[in-house]
Design a protein around this motif. Structure first.
Motif, PDB file in Angstrom:
ATOM      1  N   GLY A 138       1.869 -55.122  19.438  1.00  0.00           N
ATOM      2  CA  GLY A 138       1.895 -54.868  20.868  1.00  0.00           C
ATOM      3  C   GLY A 138       0.728 -55.829  21.603  1.00  0.00           C
ATOM      4  N   ARG A 139       0.019 -56.488  20.467  1.00  0.00           N
ATOM      5  CA  ARG A 139      -1.019 -57.297  21.478  1.00  0.00           C
ATOM      6  C   ARG A 139      -0.314 -58.725  21.290  1.00  0.00           C
ATOM      7  N   PRO A 140      -0.341 -59.360  22.739  1.00  0.00           N
ATOM      8  CA  PRO A 140       0.275 -60.641  22.623  1.00  0.00           C
ATOM      9  C   PRO A 140      -0.458 -61.661  22.123  1.00  0.00           C
ATOM     10  N   ALA A 141      -1.911 -61.220  22.124  1.00  0.00           N
ATOM     11  CA  ALA A 141      -2.872 -62.703  21.565  1.00  0.00           C
ATOM     12  C   ALA A 141      -3.711 -61.777  20.735  1.00  0.00           C
ATOM     13  N   VAL A 142      -4.537 -62.562  19.824  1.00  0.00           N
ATOM     14  CA  VAL A 142      -5.709 -61.888  19.325  1.00  0.00           C
ATOM     15  C   VAL A 142      -6.784 -62.838  19.041  1.00  0.00           C
ATOM     16  N   THR A 143      -8.040 -62.612  19.680  1.00  0.00           N
ATOM     17  CA  THR A 143      -9.159 -63.611  19.469  1.00  0.00           C
ATOM     18  C   THR A 143     -10.093 -62.824  18.414  1.00  0.00           C
ATOM     19  N   ALA A 144     -10.218 -63.341  17.309  1.00  0.00           N
ATOM     20  CA  ALA A 144     -10.938 -62.598  16.245  1.00  0.00           C
ATOM     21  C   ALA A 144     -11.989 -63.631  15.630  1.00  0.00           C
ATOM     22  N   ALA A 145     -12.730 -63.120  14.571  1.00  0.00           N
ATOM     23  CA  ALA A 145     -13.706 -63.455  13.659  1.00  0.00           C
ATOM     24  C   ALA A 145     -13.334 -63.232  12.563  1.00  0.00           C
ATOM     25  N   ASP A 146     -13.524 -64.046  11.363  1.00  0.00           N
ATOM     26  CA  ASP A 146     -13.786 -63.781   9.776  1.00  0.00           C
ATOM     27  C   ASP A 146     -15.162 -64.085   9.517  1.00  0.00           C
ATOM     28  N   VAL A 147     -15.699 -62.972   9.084  1.00  0.00           N
ATOM     29  CA  VAL A 147     -17.257 -63.154   8.477  1.00  0.00           C
ATOM     30  C   VAL A 147     -17.142 -63.119   7.040  1.00  0.00           C
ATOM     31  N   GLY A 148     -17.798 -64.315   6.594  1.00  0.00           N
ATOM     32  CA  GLY A 148     -17.877 -64.175   5.258  1.00  0.00           C
ATOM     33  C   GLY A 148     -16.453 -64.908   4.697  1.00  0.00           C
ATOM     34  N   CYS A 149     -15.972 -65.923   5.413  1.00  0.00           N
ATOM     35  CA  CYS A 149     -14.458 -66.274   5.247  1.00  0.00           C
ATOM     36  C   CYS A 149     -14.031 -67.082   4.064  1.00  0.00           C
ATOM     37  N   GLY A 150     -15.260 -67.615   3.262  1.00  0.00           N
ATOM     38  CA  GLY A 150     -15.052 -68.527   1.993  1.00  0.00           C
ATOM     39  C   GLY A 150     -13.939 -69.783   2.366  1.00  0.00           C
ATOM     40  N   ALA A 151     -13.027 -69.779   1.380  1.00  0.00           N
ATOM     41  CA  ALA A 151     -12.252 -70.902   1.687  1.00  0.00           C
ATOM     42  C   ALA A 151     -10.973 -70.774   2.438  1.00  0.00           C
ATOM     43  N   GLY A 152     -10.737 -69.665   2.905  1.00  0.00           N
ATOM     44  CA  GLY A 152      -9.782 -69.328   3.840  1.00  0.00           C
ATOM     45  C   GLY A 152      -8.360 -68.596   3.344  1.00  0.00           C
ATOM     46  N   ARG A 153      -8.356 -67.895   2.300  1.00  0.00           N
ATOM     47  CA  ARG A 153      -7.207 -67.575   1.666  1.00  0.00           C
ATOM     48  C   ARG A 153      -6.911 -66.331   2.399  1.00  0.00           C
ATOM     49  N   TYR A 154      -7.422 -65.639   3.132  1.00  0.00           N
ATOM     50  CA  TYR A 154      -6.914 -64.663   3.769  1.00  0.00           C
ATOM     51  C   TYR A 154      -6.853 -65.149   5.278  1.00  0.00           C
ATOM     52  N   ASP A 155      -7.380 -66.062   5.860  1.00  0.00           N
ATOM     53  CA  ASP A 155      -7.051 -66.472   7.022  1.00  0.00           C
ATOM     54  C   ASP A 155      -5.813 -67.204   7.415  1.00  0.00           C
ATOM     55  N   LEU A 156      -5.294 -68.053   6.222  1.00  0.00           N
ATOM     56  CA  LEU A 156      -3.915 -68.591   6.125  1.00  0.00           C
ATOM     57  C   LEU A 156      -3.048 -67.340   6.371  1.00  0.00           C
ATOM     58  N   MET A 193     -17.533 -74.137   1.643  1.00  0.00           N
ATOM     59  CA  MET A 193     -16.450 -73.499   1.803  1.00  0.00           C
ATOM     60  C   MET A 193     -15.561 -73.763   3.025  1.00  0.00           C
ATOM     61  N   LEU A 194     -16.389 -73.724   4.083  1.00  0.00           N
ATOM     62  CA  LEU A 194     -15.815 -73.906   5.681  1.00  0.00           C
ATOM     63  C   LEU A 194     -15.130 -75.439   5.304  1.00  0.00           C
ATOM     64  N   THR A 195     -15.680 -76.477   4.631  1.00  0.00           N
ATOM     65  CA  THR A 195     -14.951 -77.506   4.444  1.00  0.00           C
ATOM     66  C   THR A 195     -13.580 -77.521   3.769  1.00  0.00           C
ATOM     67  N   GLN A 196     -13.620 -76.492   2.800  1.00  0.00           N
ATOM     68  CA  GLN A 196     -12.298 -76.283   2.324  1.00  0.00           C
ATOM     69  C   GLN A 196     -11.196 -75.482   2.934  1.00  0.00           C
ATOM     70  N   LEU A 197     -11.942 -74.527   3.758  1.00  0.00           N
ATOM     71  CA  LEU A 197     -11.177 -73.666   4.810  1.00  0.00           C
ATOM     72  C   LEU A 197     -10.361 -74.680   5.724  1.00  0.00           C
ATOM     73  N   SER A 198     -11.153 -75.453   6.328  1.00  0.00           N
ATOM     74  CA  SER A 198     -10.433 -76.578   7.355  1.00  0.00           C
ATOM     75  C   SER A 198      -9.373 -77.366   6.597  1.00  0.00           C
ATOM     76  N   ARG A 199      -9.592 -77.894   5.400  1.00  0.00           N
ATOM     77  CA  ARG A 199      -8.468 -78.395   4.908  1.00  0.00           C
ATOM     78  C   ARG A 199      -7.378 -77.599   4.442  1.00  0.00           C
ATOM     79  N   HIS A 200      -7.725 -76.377   4.146  1.00  0.00           N
ATOM     80  CA  HIS A 200      -6.639 -75.406   3.555  1.00  0.00           C
ATOM     81  C   HIS A 200      -5.589 -75.053   4.699  1.00  0.00           C
ATOM     82  N   LEU A 201      -6.354 -74.956   5.795  1.00  0.00           N
ATOM     83  CA  LEU A 201      -5.592 -74.400   7.061  1.00  0.00           C
ATOM     84  C   LEU A 201      -4.788 -75.661   7.675  1.00  0.00           C
ATOM     85  N   GLU A 202      -5.464 -76.854   7.692  1.00  0.00           N
ATOM     86  CA  GLU A 202      -4.955 -77.987   8.512  1.00  0.00           C
ATOM     87  C   GLU A 202      -3.745 -78.574   7.595  1.00  0.00           C
TER      88      GLU A 202
END
Length: 235
Positions: free
Chosen positions: A12-30, A50-59
């Motif tokens: 029901g929320r049209p948009a979500v602004t959020a933060a993932d704390v301790g995100c690691g390589a982005g497995r859950y973020d994807l 980890m953040l570098t890996q996350l950026s590559r993974h998501l992009e």
């Protein structure tokens, strides 16, 4: 399963602004991006690699509506009431949970939510590692009990526990694969062993599994995790 549960709680929320704390390589973020509509996500981790890996993974998966923040929980500095959600997946035991709750509680909006996906000491003890890998439970002293989380939430005052849902997973793996995971430090607990102690524990683990299971190519067990859903107190 936890991501689908989160999706349902945010329906029901049209948009979500959020933060993932301790995100690691982005497995859950994807997964969050795949299941939440119009998600804007800040990914925070103390480890820049980890953040570098996350950026590559998501992009690589065509996702660009995110930012990375190289910071610890102590440095967490989101504006008050600026976020719909704060997430943390399998990471809360790496930082000061009461401090995280206090900062996340200030950052979420009045109808905002905090989701903490983790495991308790009892759940850890019920895993294949907890049952058969020597010292695994004794060395892993960082996990929080549900009662502790509830107590800290109550002490903060502005937060309330909405739900604590347990997820059960049937697992099957080979002994060979399990030993590979241990030696690659799949869980940070394995990094708490001295080298000689770790190799001896691996040998003991292999012997225990061979005795317990008829087919070392099909080792079966159940894992459990818990998802805490936390909201703001009504004004």
């Amino acid at each position: 399963e936890p991501i689908l549960h989160i999706r349902d709680q945010l329906a029901g929320r049209p948009a979500v602004t959020a933060a993932d704390v301790g995100c690691g390589a982005g497995r859950y973020d994807l997964l969050l991006f795949r299941h939440l509509p119009d998600l804007r996500l800040a990914c925070l981790d103390v480890n820049q690699e980890m953040l570098t890996q996350l950026s590559r993974h998501l992009e690589r998966n065509g996702i660009n509506d995110f930012e990375t923040i190289n910071a610890s929980v102590e440095e967490l500095a989101f504006e008050d009431e600026s976020l719909d959600c704060v997430f943390t997946f399998n990471a809360v035991h790496h930082f000061d949970a009461p401090l995280f709750l206090a900062k996340a509680g200030r950052a979420i909006k009045k109808d905002g939510l905090i989701f903490i996906y983790t495991r308790t000491p009892d759940q850890n003890a019920g895993s294949i590692w907890g049952k058969h890998f020597p010292g695994f439970c004794e060395k892993e002293t960082r996990l929080y009990r549900q009662e502790e989380m509830e107590e800290w939430i109550g002490e903060i005052g502005r937060l309330r526990m909405i739900a604590a849902r347990t997820f059960h997973y049937a697992r099957t793996s080979s002994l060979e694969r399990l030993l590979e995971q241990a030696r690659s430090r799949h869980y940070s607990t394995f990094s708490l062993y001295a080298d000689a102690e770790f190799e001896k524990a691996c040998q003991t683990f292999e012997g225990a599994v061979r005795r317990q299971f008829d087919d070392p190519a099909r080792v079966a067990w159940h894992d459990q995790n818990i998802l805490f859903q936390i909201g703001r107190m009504a004004a």
